[in-house]
Design an enzyme around this catalytic site. Structure first.
Site, mmCIF file in Angstrom:
data_model
loop_
_atom_site.group_PDB
_atom_site.id
_atom_site.type_symbol
_atom_site.label_atom_id
_atom_site.label_comp_id
_atom_site.label_asym_id
_atom_site.label_seq_id
_atom_site.Cartn_x
_atom_site.Cartn_y
_atom_site.Cartn_z
ATOM 1 C CB SER A 153 -28.291 6.087 19.903
ATOM 2 O OG SER A 153 -27.401 5.006 19.741
ATOM 3 C CE LYS A 154 -26.404 12.056 14.185
ATOM 4 N NZ LYS A 154 -27.757 11.893 13.716
ATOM 5 N NE ARG A 155 -20.373 3.803 19.330
ATOM 6 C CZ ARG A 155 -19.841 3.741 18.135
ATOM 7 N NH1 ARG A 155 -20.086 4.674 17.247
ATOM 8 N NH2 ARG A 155 -19.038 2.759 17.805
ATOM 9 C CB ALA A 207 -25.711 7.419 12.514
#
Ligand code: GLU
Length: 447
Positions: free
Chosen positions: A219-221, A224
């Site tokens: 996930s982005k969390r 990223a």
């Protein structure tokens, strides 16, 4: 070992160095260092709209934080520069023209297209995934299944990734291309360009995907997130390094906690697995804690210091020896440096203890015993050292009754303001006799 190994990390400066990028950089760095070869940083800034100098800078800062030193790159140069794609336009134009002249490419709508041939078998032996083959007519297709010619130069005059990458890997003498699994589909397209230009093909090694704990794409969390956010959350570069190295690789000789040098010594590209690796925060916390334990307390101090300052503590009021030995006293408590800083606050301030603890639970009838004992501990312990204090306490209990719990719990609270701490005698030793007395006096636990 092959000191001719030349690998590169080729980020696009369209964001900070995040976990996925750091993972790719790490395996390239490891392979270069294991072989005594060269690790090259190339900036793929052909997306003019999204690339910025700030991101380029922050990627380099992130690499430095991770400890990935590079041997050639845009900032330090090297014999194969320039190391920014935007500065290599002439090469891209030259070979596009060459391919046009050979009728292997053509211009349409101001863009240059590569003619994808039919009936060629494109094969490569991936260092990780093994033998891979794709028929040329399958490597770039339209939705209806027909061949889609590959764009080499876009209408804005910039090269595409699949094209520039080949030109640069060739001219930079890259002989091992290590990158994420998401690029496996690009490799056959790149092979076409290598073949068309009559160039040697490097060895490819694709790294397994990283999945979130839910087994879905990171996930982005998690993924990223810039590596600096991990710094702010209290993760050591060595912790993140160790953790990322385990995403796709299991060391043969050491356990799963290792130093950089140990990783460099035993790393083999062939040992990387194809199985998707799971990004597990609990694992990261565990590894980070183990790395904190291994760290020299004076080095750890430099990382903890800003966190203490952030908490409003004043490390500048203390000498390095005291602060470092306070950290050593923590004995590996805390999974992050942020936690270590928080859990050790009482070594720097009595105010924080007072905020947490008021000794109101100690009834008046218990105080005489406690006072009697603490007074004797202060006055009669032969030395203000934890083992001596502990033995003194045991002997005292033997003669006078009471229990460790009864005597030490209030002491722990008075010294630390916490239910959980390192050994209470270790804390007392570290704080020193005078400070111990001050704190006990404040709580009316000694006269
Ligand atoms: N700029 C590309 C990326 O960031 C590089 C891929 C490669 O290593 O070939 O995905």
């Amino acid at each position: 070992m092959d000191s001719n190994v030349r690998v590169r990390f080729a980020p696009s400066p369209t964001g900070a160095l995040h976990i996925g990028g750091a993972h790719t950089a790490l395996f390239n760095w490891l392979w270069a260092r294991h072989n005594g070869g060269k690790f090259i940083l190339r900036i793929e800034d052909t997306d003019l709209e999204r690339s910025t100098k700030e991101y380029e800078q922050s990627i380099m800062d992130g690499m430095r934080w991770m400890g990935f030193d590079w041997d050639e790159g845009p900032d330090i140069g090297g014999s194969f520069g320039p190391y920014r794609q935007s500065e290599r336009m002439e090469l891209y134009r030259k070979h596009a023209q060459e391919l046009i002249d050979k009728d292997m490419a053509y211009v349409k709508d101001d863009a240059v297209f590569f003619r994808v041939p039919e009936g060629k078998l494109l094969t490569f032996d991936d260092a990780v995934y093994g033998h891979i083959e794709v028929r040329s007519e399958r490597c770039s297709v339209n939705q209806d299944g027909t061949i889609k010619d590959i764009v080499l130069m876009k209408r804005d005059g910039m090269p595409t990734y699949n094209y520039a990458c080949v030109i640069d890997d060739h001219y930079m003498d890259i002989n091992t291309v290590i990158r994420g699994e998401d690029h496996v589909i690009n490799t056959p397209k790149q092979l076409l360009v290598y073949h068309a230009l009559g160039w040697n093909v490097p060895t490819f090694g694709h790294l397994p995907m990283i999945l979130g704990k839910d087994k879905k794409k990171l996930s982005k969390r998690q993924g990223a997130t810039s590596v600096f956010e991990y710094n702010d959350l209290g993760y050591l570069p060595d912790g993140v390094f160790n953790f990322l190295a385990l995403l796709g690789w299991t060391p043969r000789e050491t356990g799963e906690v290792f130093s950089r040098d140990e990783a460099v010594a035993q790393f083999e590209l062939k040992q990387v697995t194809t199985k998707a690796a799971v990004f597990d925060m609990d694992k990261l916390n565990h590894i980070n804690q183990e790395q904190i334990k291994r760290m020299d307390p004076y080095k750890l101090l430099e990382i903890i210091r800003p966190f203490w300052e952030k908490f409003g503590l004043n490390p500048q009021n203390y000498g390095d020896d005291y602060l470092a030995s306070s950290l050593a006293t923590m004995g590996g408590r805390g999974q992050t440096t942020l936690q270590v800083a928080e859990y050790s606050d009482y070594f720097l301030s009595f105010d924080v203890v007072k905020e947490r603890y008021d000794a109101s639970e100690i009834s008046e009838d218990r105080r005489p015993v406690l006072k009697g004992f603490y007074r004797q501990l202060l006055d009669n312990a032969a030395e203000w050292r934890a083992p001596v204090l502990e033995q003194f306490t045991k002997d005292w209990i033997e003669t006078n009754g009471s229990s460790m719990k009864e005597l030490c719990l209030p002491l722990r609270w008075a010294l630390t303001g916490r239910k959980v701490s390192p050994g209470v005698f270790e804390c007392a030793e570290q704080l020193g006799k005078a400070e111990t007395e001050t704190r006990l006096k404040h709580y009316n636990l000694v006269d």
